[in-house]
Design a protein around this motif. Structure first.
Motif, short mmCIF file in Angstrom:
data_model
loop_
_atom_site.label_atom_id
_atom_site.label_comp_id
_atom_site.label_asym_id
_atom_site.label_seq_id
_atom_site.Cartn_x
_atom_site.Cartn_y
_atom_site.Cartn_z
N LEU A 10 3.43 6.74 -1.50
CA LEU A 10 4.64 5.90 -2.00
C LEU A 10 5.23 5.11 -0.69
O LEU A 10 5.53 5.85 0.23
CB LEU A 10 5.61 6.74 -2.83
N GLN A 12 7.95 1.80 0.78
CA GLN A 12 8.78 0.87 0.23
C GLN A 12 8.25 -0.48 0.43
O GLN A 12 7.43 -0.84 1.05
CB GLN A 12 10.03 1.08 1.27
N PRO A 13 8.80 -1.56 -0.52
CA PRO A 13 8.44 -3.00 -0.14
C PRO A 13 8.71 -3.31 1.39
O PRO A 13 9.71 -3.12 1.89
CB PRO A 13 9.64 -3.78 -1.19
N PRO A 87 6.12 -4.63 -4.75
CA PRO A 87 5.96 -3.96 -5.90
C PRO A 87 4.52 -4.07 -6.67
O PRO A 87 3.95 -3.28 -7.62
CB PRO A 87 7.21 -4.12 -6.61
N THR A 90 1.35 -2.41 -6.53
CA THR A 90 1.38 -0.86 -7.15
C THR A 90 -0.01 -0.79 -7.84
O THR A 90 -0.10 -1.52 -9.11
CB THR A 90 2.81 -0.60 -7.84
N THR A 120 1.71 3.21 -4.41
CA THR A 120 3.16 2.80 -5.23
C THR A 120 4.00 2.30 -4.17
O THR A 120 4.25 2.65 -3.31
CB THR A 120 3.69 4.42 -5.75
N SER A 122 7.66 1.02 -4.17
CA SER A 122 8.95 1.09 -4.75
C SER A 122 10.19 1.50 -3.77
O SER A 122 9.65 2.18 -2.78
CB SER A 122 8.79 2.06 -5.96
N SER A 123 11.27 0.80 -3.92
CA SER A 123 12.40 1.36 -3.20
C SER A 123 13.16 2.63 -3.90
O SER A 123 14.00 3.06 -3.39
CB SER A 123 13.20 0.30 -2.84
#
Length: 123
Positions: A10, A12-13, A87, A90, A120, A122-123
Motif C-alpha cells: 500500500l 500513497q499517491p 490510484p 492499483t 494499492t 491510496s491516501s
C-alpha cells in the motif's frame, strides 16, 4: 519454470515501489520477460517488457516515463521500478517469461506466469 513476484504494498499517491520477479530458471534462458497488471473489472494489461539482454524495453503508454523495467540475469530476476504512482495503478501485478513471439502485450504469448503481487495506491 516458476516465477515469484514480490514488493507489492500500500503506497500513497506520488509514491514509489520496486517490484521483483525471481525465476527458478536462469533468466538468460527464458527470453523476453514482461510485467502485466489486472485491476478489478478489467482485463490483464501489459505494463512493460524487456528482452534477454536488457537493451530493449517496451512500455504501455499509461506508465511510460514513470515505470522502469530492468533485469539481472545473474540473479535470475526482473524488476519494475514504479514512481509517481497514481490510484489508477492499483492492481495485481504479474510477471511473465518465455515469449512465444507476437505482440508483447498478450499474456497468452508467454509460456510462464507468476501468481502476482498486490499494489494499492491510496491516501
Amino acid at each position: 519454470v516458476q516465477l515469484v513476484e514480490s514488493g507489492g504494498a500500500l503506497v500513497q499517491p506520488g509514491g514509489s515501489l520496486r517490484l521483483s520477479c525471481v525465476s527458478s530458471r536462469t533468466t538468460s534462458g527464458v527470453g523476453t520477460m514482461a510485467w502485466f497488471r489486472r485491476s478489478p473489472g478489467k482485463g490483464r494489461e501489459g505494463v512493460a517488457a524487456i528482452n534477454t539482454s536488457g537493451r530493449d524495453t517496451m512500455y504501455a503508454d499509461s506508465v511510460a516515463g514513470r515505470f522502469t523495467v530492468s533485469r539481472d540475469n545473474a540473479k535470475n530476476a526482473m524488476y519494475l521500478q514504479m514512481t509517481s504512482l497514481k490510484p489508477e495503478d492499483t492492481a495485481m501485478y504479474y510477471c511473465a517469461a518465455g515469449s512465444r513471439g507476437g505482440i508483447w502485450t498478450a499474456w497468452d504469448n508467454y509460456k510462464y506466469g507468476g501468481q502476482g503481487t498486490q499494489v494499492t495506491v491510496s491516501s
